[in-house]
Write an enzyme that holds these catalytic residues in place. Structure first.
Site, PDB file in Angstrom:
ATOM      1  N   ASP A   7     115.598  36.485  41.561  1.00 58.07           N
ATOM      2  CA  ASP A   7     116.648  36.050  40.636  1.00 58.07           C
ATOM      3  C   ASP A   7     116.153  36.238  39.208  1.00 58.07           C
ATOM      4  O   ASP A   7     114.940  36.219  38.942  1.00 58.07           O
ATOM      5  CB  ASP A   7     117.010  34.581  40.864  1.00 58.07           C
ATOM      6  CG  ASP A   7     118.257  34.181  40.079  1.00 58.07           C
ATOM      7  OD1 ASP A   7     119.362  34.589  40.479  1.00 58.07           O
ATOM      8  OD2 ASP A   7     118.117  33.488  39.054  1.00 58.07           O
ATOM      9  N   GLU A   9     117.231  35.476  34.778  1.00 59.44           N
ATOM     10  CA  GLU A   9     118.093  34.913  33.739  1.00 59.44           C
ATOM     11  C   GLU A   9     118.072  35.880  32.561  1.00 59.44           C
ATOM     12  O   GLU A   9     117.087  36.611  32.364  1.00 59.44           O
ATOM     13  CB  GLU A   9     117.618  33.525  33.314  1.00 59.44           C
ATOM     14  CG  GLU A   9     117.623  32.479  34.420  1.00 59.44           C
ATOM     15  CD  GLU A   9     118.987  32.220  35.031  1.00 59.44           C
ATOM     16  OE1 GLU A   9     120.003  32.457  34.328  1.00 59.44           O
ATOM     17  OE2 GLU A   9     119.045  31.786  36.188  1.00 59.44           O
ATOM     18  N   GLU A  56     126.655  31.089  25.254  1.00 53.35           N
ATOM     19  CA  GLU A  56     127.154  30.926  26.619  1.00 53.35           C
ATOM     20  C   GLU A  56     126.017  30.992  27.638  1.00 53.35           C
ATOM     21  O   GLU A  56     125.992  30.228  28.615  1.00 53.35           O
ATOM     22  CB  GLU A  56     128.199  32.000  26.951  1.00 53.35           C
ATOM     23  CG  GLU A  56     129.488  31.910  26.150  1.00 53.35           C
ATOM     24  CD  GLU A  56     129.381  32.613  24.794  1.00 53.35           C
ATOM     25  OE1 GLU A  56     128.263  33.063  24.432  1.00 53.35           O
ATOM     26  OE2 GLU A  56     130.416  32.711  24.106  1.00 53.35           O
ATOM     27  N   HIS A  61     121.405  28.378  31.339  1.00 50.69           N
ATOM     28  CA  HIS A  61     120.011  28.219  31.764  1.00 50.69           C
ATOM     29  C   HIS A  61     119.173  27.314  30.866  1.00 50.69           C
ATOM     30  O   HIS A  61     118.083  26.888  31.253  1.00 50.69           O
ATOM     31  CB  HIS A  61     119.310  29.577  31.887  1.00 50.69           C
ATOM     32  CG  HIS A  61     119.485  30.491  30.721  1.00 50.69           C
ATOM     33  ND1 HIS A  61     119.043  30.188  29.447  1.00 50.69           N
ATOM     34  CD2 HIS A  61     120.034  31.739  30.638  1.00 50.69           C
ATOM     35  CE1 HIS A  61     119.303  31.192  28.646  1.00 50.69           C
ATOM     36  NE2 HIS A  61     119.920  32.149  29.326  1.00 50.69           N
ATOM     37  N   HIS A 157     120.642  26.623  35.629  1.00 51.17           N
ATOM     38  CA  HIS A 157     120.122  27.781  36.335  1.00 51.17           C
ATOM     39  C   HIS A 157     118.677  28.023  35.901  1.00 51.17           C
ATOM     40  O   HIS A 157     118.319  27.824  34.741  1.00 51.17           O
ATOM     41  CB  HIS A 157     120.955  29.026  36.014  1.00 51.17           C
ATOM     42  CG  HIS A 157     122.299  29.027  36.673  1.00 51.17           C
ATOM     43  ND1 HIS A 157     122.743  30.064  37.458  1.00 51.17           N
ATOM     44  CD2 HIS A 157     123.293  28.111  36.681  1.00 51.17           C
ATOM     45  CE1 HIS A 157     123.957  29.797  37.899  1.00 51.17           C
ATOM     46  NE2 HIS A 157     124.314  28.602  37.434  1.00 51.17           N
ATOM     47  N   ASP A 162     116.346  29.168  41.495  1.00 56.02           N
ATOM     48  CA  ASP A 162     117.440  29.854  42.175  1.00 56.02           C
ATOM     49  C   ASP A 162     116.920  30.811  43.251  1.00 56.02           C
ATOM     50  O   ASP A 162     117.554  30.993  44.295  1.00 56.02           O
ATOM     51  CB  ASP A 162     118.306  30.615  41.171  1.00 56.02           C
ATOM     52  CG  ASP A 162     119.149  29.677  40.317  1.00 56.02           C
ATOM     53  OD1 ASP A 162     119.027  28.452  40.508  1.00 56.02           O
ATOM     54  OD2 ASP A 162     119.904  30.158  39.461  1.00 56.02           O
TER      55      ASP A 162
END
Length: 241
Positions: A7, A9, A56, A61, A157, A162
Site C-alpha cells: 500500500d 500514500e 484533501e 492520511h 490511512h 493498510d
C-alpha cells in the site's frame, strides 16, 4: 509461495483524470506473506516528495510537509524496496492507483526496471472483491467488516497499517470461507429419518448432537497430524503453544 501486501500514500490525486501526474508517493508499506502466513517481516518508509501535499490528501492520511522534509527520496529507497518484493506476487487493493504511482516514480529515474508488471504478478483485491461481492461497497473498511477483521485503530490511512489489513483481508478472501455454517447441506449428508430422530433440523432450536468418544490411539494419531501440519506450514492453529 511468497506474496507481499502493498500500500502507498501520496501527495494527492490529479483531477484531470491521470491520477499520478504531478503527484508523488510519500509512504510505502509492504507486509510479507509466506505460505499463507503473515511472517512479521515488512518494508516501510516515508518519502520526501519535493512538493506540497494537497489538503484533501492530508485529511486522509494526516502526513504533513514538515514531517517529510528530512525523509529520503524515492530513488534512495527504490533498491531496498525492490529487494524486499523480489520474486513475490504483489497483493494490492486497486492496483491501478498504487502500481500507477510506483510506475510513474520509476519512469522518472534511469532504472533497469520500466514498470512493475514486467517483473511481478499483481493480484488486485478490489477486482477480486467485485467478483465475490458484486454491487456492494468493496473498500478496505467494508472488507474488514465483512471478514470480521478489526480495524478500530484505523482512524487515518497509513501505508503499513493498510498493508497489514490488506494481508489479512486477502488471506480471508482466498480461504473460500467467510463463516462456519454447520447446517448447510445437512439434508444431503443424512437421511430424513436420522435428522428427524436426532432433532437435527434447521427450524428446531433444540439441537441434539451425537458425541463419539475417541480412544487414546486416535488422540495420538490426531496429535501427530497436527505436528505434521506445523512442520509443513510453519505453524498450526490447533496446537496449544
Amino acid at each position: 509461495m511468497r506474496q507481499v501486501a502493498l500500500d502507498i500514500e501520496t501527495t494527492g490525486m490529479n483531477k484531470s483524470g491521470i491520477h499520478y501526474k504531478g503527484h508523488r508517493i510519500i509512504e510505502i508499506g509492504a507486509i510479507e506473506i509466506l505460505r499463507r502466513r503473515i511472517t512479521g517481516r515488512y518494508f516501510h518508509t516515508y518519502l520526501n516528495p519535493n512538493r506540497i501535499i494537497d489538503v484533501e490528501a492530508f485529511n486522509v492520511h494526516g502526513i504533513n510537509d514538515n514531517f517529510l522534509h528530512d525523509k529520503p527520496c524515492f530513488r534512495d529507497k527504490l533498491s531496498e524496496f525492490l529487494d524486499f518484493i523480489y520474486d513475490s506476487e504483489l497483493v494490492v487493493h486497486n492496483s491501478n492507483f498504487d502500481i500507477g504511482f510506483i510506475n510513474y516514480e520509476i519512469s522518472m529515474l534511469n532504472c533497469y526496471i520500466k514498470n512493475i508488471e514486467e517483473s511481478y504478478k499483481v493480484i488486485d483485491t478490489l477486482k477480486m472483491a467485485r467478483k465475490i461481492f458484486p454491487g456492494k461497497k468493496n473498500n478496505l473498511n467494508a472488507l474488514c467488516e465483512r471478514y470480521f477483521i478489526s480495524n478500530d485503530h484505523r482512524t487515518l490511512h497509513g501505508a503499513l497499517l493498510d498493508a497489514e489489513l490488506l494481508a489479512n483481508v486477502f488471506l480471508r478472501m482466498t480461504s473460500c470461507q467467510i463463516s462456519f455454517d454447520f447446517f448447510t447441506g445437512i439434508k444431503e449428508k443424512f437421511s430424513d429419518s436420522f435428522i428427524k430422530g436426532s432433532k437435527f433440523t434447521s427450524n428446531n432450536k433444540d439441537y441434539k448432537f451425537f458425541v463419539i468418544d475417541v480412544n487414546s490411539e486416535e488422540l495420538l494419531e490426531h496429535q501427530k497430524k497436527l505436528f505434521d501440519i506445523k512442520n509443513k506450514c510453519g505453524f498450526c492453529l490447533w496446537l496449544d503453544e
